[in-house]
Motif scaffolding. Sequence first.
Motif, PDB file in Angstrom:
ATOM      1  N   LEU A  53      -7.216 -26.805 -38.995  1.00 20.35           N
ATOM      2  CA  LEU A  53      -6.752 -28.180 -38.863  1.00 20.35           C
ATOM      3  C   LEU A  53      -8.205 -29.089 -37.672  1.00 20.35           C
ATOM      4  CD1 LEU A  53      -2.740 -29.407 -38.037  1.00 20.35           C
ATOM      5  CD2 LEU A  53      -4.444 -29.147 -40.652  1.00 20.35           C
ATOM      6  N   SER A  54      -9.077 -29.428 -38.686  1.00 20.68           N
ATOM      7  CA  SER A  54     -10.075 -29.735 -37.542  1.00 20.68           C
ATOM      8  C   SER A  54      -9.138 -31.017 -37.487  1.00 20.68           C
ATOM      9  CB  SER A  54     -11.072 -30.343 -38.622  1.00 20.68           C
ATOM     10  OG  SER A  54     -10.332 -31.507 -39.277  1.00 20.68           O
ATOM     11  N   MET A  55     -10.166 -31.219 -35.792  1.00 21.25           N
ATOM     12  CA  MET A  55      -9.404 -32.441 -35.267  1.00 21.25           C
ATOM     13  C   MET A  55      -9.086 -33.519 -35.538  1.00 21.25           C
ATOM     14  SD  MET A  55      -8.998 -30.138 -32.765  1.00 21.25           S
ATOM     15  CE  MET A  55      -8.278 -31.901 -30.992  1.00 21.25           C
ATOM     16  N   ALA A  56      -9.758 -34.270 -36.553  1.00 22.25           N
ATOM     17  CA  ALA A  56      -9.718 -35.274 -37.910  1.00 22.25           C
ATOM     18  C   ALA A  56      -8.469 -35.504 -38.440  1.00 22.25           C
ATOM     19  CB  ALA A  56     -10.907 -35.712 -37.972  1.00 22.25           C
ATOM     20  N   GLN A  57      -8.103 -33.830 -38.527  1.00 18.83           N
ATOM     21  CA  GLN A  57      -7.298 -33.976 -39.592  1.00 18.83           C
ATOM     22  C   GLN A  57      -5.959 -33.713 -38.539  1.00 18.83           C
ATOM     23  OE1 GLN A  57      -7.871 -29.943 -41.386  1.00 18.83           O
ATOM     24  NE2 GLN A  57      -7.916 -30.842 -43.109  1.00 18.83           N
ATOM     25  N   LEU A  58      -6.052 -33.065 -37.496  1.00 10.88           N
ATOM     26  CA  LEU A  58      -5.017 -33.308 -36.300  1.00 10.88           C
ATOM     27  C   LEU A  58      -4.809 -35.333 -35.781  1.00 10.88           C
ATOM     28  CD1 LEU A  58      -3.129 -31.618 -34.757  1.00 10.88           C
ATOM     29  CD2 LEU A  58      -4.553 -31.640 -32.782  1.00 10.88           C
ATOM     30  N   ASN A  59      -5.549 -35.394 -35.625  1.00 11.20           N
ATOM     31  CA  ASN A  59      -5.561 -37.168 -35.398  1.00 11.20           C
ATOM     32  C   ASN A  59      -4.548 -37.595 -36.321  1.00 11.20           C
ATOM     33  OD1 ASN A  59      -6.901 -37.027 -32.878  1.00 11.20           O
ATOM     34  ND2 ASN A  59      -9.005 -37.059 -33.947  1.00 11.20           N
ATOM     35  N   ASP A  60      -4.873 -37.261 -37.474  1.00 11.96           N
ATOM     36  CA  ASP A  60      -4.707 -37.653 -38.808  1.00 11.96           C
ATOM     37  C   ASP A  60      -2.568 -37.639 -38.629  1.00 11.96           C
ATOM     38  OD1 ASP A  60      -6.355 -39.677 -39.494  1.00 11.96           O
ATOM     39  OD2 ASP A  60      -6.792 -37.676 -41.059  1.00 11.96           O
ATOM     40  N   LEU A  61      -2.358 -35.939 -38.919  1.00 14.67           N
ATOM     41  CA  LEU A  61      -1.404 -35.588 -38.770  1.00 14.67           C
ATOM     42  C   LEU A  61      -0.458 -36.573 -37.499  1.00 14.67           C
ATOM     43  CD1 LEU A  61       0.635 -34.085 -39.618  1.00 14.67           C
ATOM     44  CD2 LEU A  61      -0.401 -32.056 -38.336  1.00 14.67           C
ATOM     45  N   ALA A  63      -1.357 -39.479 -36.327  1.00 17.29           N
ATOM     46  CA  ALA A  63      -0.430 -40.990 -36.556  1.00 17.29           C
ATOM     47  C   ALA A  63       0.036 -41.254 -38.004  1.00 17.29           C
ATOM     48  CB  ALA A  63      -1.845 -41.657 -37.082  1.00 17.29           C
ATOM     49  N   ALA A  64       0.188 -40.033 -38.547  1.00 17.39           N
ATOM     50  CA  ALA A  64       1.249 -40.036 -39.816  1.00 17.39           C
ATOM     51  C   ALA A  64       2.353 -39.983 -39.144  1.00 17.39           C
ATOM     52  CB  ALA A  64       0.284 -39.209 -40.906  1.00 17.39           C
ATOM     53  N   LEU A  65       3.256 -39.621 -38.276  1.00 16.71           N
ATOM     54  CA  LEU A  65       4.507 -39.101 -38.116  1.00 16.71           C
ATOM     55  C   LEU A  65       4.708 -40.627 -37.648  1.00 16.71           C
ATOM     56  CD1 LEU A  65       4.008 -36.014 -36.003  1.00 16.71           C
ATOM     57  CD2 LEU A  65       4.602 -35.917 -38.143  1.00 16.71           C
ATOM     58  N   ASP A  66       4.011 -41.810 -36.902  1.00 19.80           N
ATOM     59  CA  ASP A  66       4.180 -42.661 -36.717  1.00 19.80           C
ATOM     60  C   ASP A  66       4.713 -43.865 -37.837  1.00 19.80           C
ATOM     61  OD1 ASP A  66       5.266 -41.649 -34.470  1.00 19.80           O
ATOM     62  OD2 ASP A  66       4.015 -42.241 -33.531  1.00 19.80           O
ATOM     63  N   LEU A  67       4.081 -43.024 -39.145  1.00 22.15           N
ATOM     64  CA  LEU A  67       4.283 -44.514 -40.367  1.00 22.15           C
ATOM     65  C   LEU A  67       4.732 -44.685 -41.601  1.00 22.15           C
ATOM     66  CD1 LEU A  67      -0.239 -43.994 -40.558  1.00 22.15           C
ATOM     67  CD2 LEU A  67       1.594 -45.976 -39.117  1.00 22.15           C
ATOM     68  N   PRO A  68       4.897 -45.574 -41.576  1.00 28.53           N
ATOM     69  CA  PRO A  68       5.748 -45.546 -42.951  1.00 28.53           C
ATOM     70  C   PRO A  68       4.833 -45.046 -44.203  1.00 28.53           C
ATOM     71  CG  PRO A  68       5.340 -47.675 -42.801  1.00 28.53           C
ATOM     72  CD  PRO A  68       4.468 -46.682 -41.441  1.00 28.53           C
ATOM     73  N   GLU A  69       5.786 -44.665 -45.489  1.00 26.43           N
ATOM     74  CA  GLU A  69       4.931 -44.323 -46.101  1.00 26.43           C
ATOM     75  C   GLU A  69       3.417 -45.021 -47.176  1.00 26.43           C
ATOM     76  OE1 GLU A  69       6.324 -44.043 -50.963  1.00 26.43           O
ATOM     77  OE2 GLU A  69       7.843 -43.203 -49.803  1.00 26.43           O
ATOM     78  N   GLY A  70       2.893 -44.446 -47.499  1.00 27.55           N
ATOM     79  CA  GLY A  70       1.899 -45.163 -48.073  1.00 27.55           C
ATOM     80  C   GLY A  70       0.593 -44.366 -47.905  1.00 27.55           C
TER      81      GLY A  70
END
Length: 83
Positions: A53-61, A63-70
Amino acid sequence: MFTIEHEFDATVITLIDEGSVMLGEDVTISAFEDCVTLQQLDPLNGEPVTVTLSMAQLNDLMAALDLPEGSYRLARSGPRDPD
């Protein structure tokens, strides 16, 4: 259970499955300066499988853990062109 080791070029975290049903193979996470790798043995052939995972992908991951579906796009802060 997990372990943390600090090596010369990476921090290595190993996740150990202690569940009582269908134990999974250990997962080794190596955090480098520019990427993070996840490695786990394939139980069918015993070969390691690695995901990088790039650092950008890690940051996205993270963030995704705390967001609703979408579907989301995070604003990236980075170097700007001078005005």
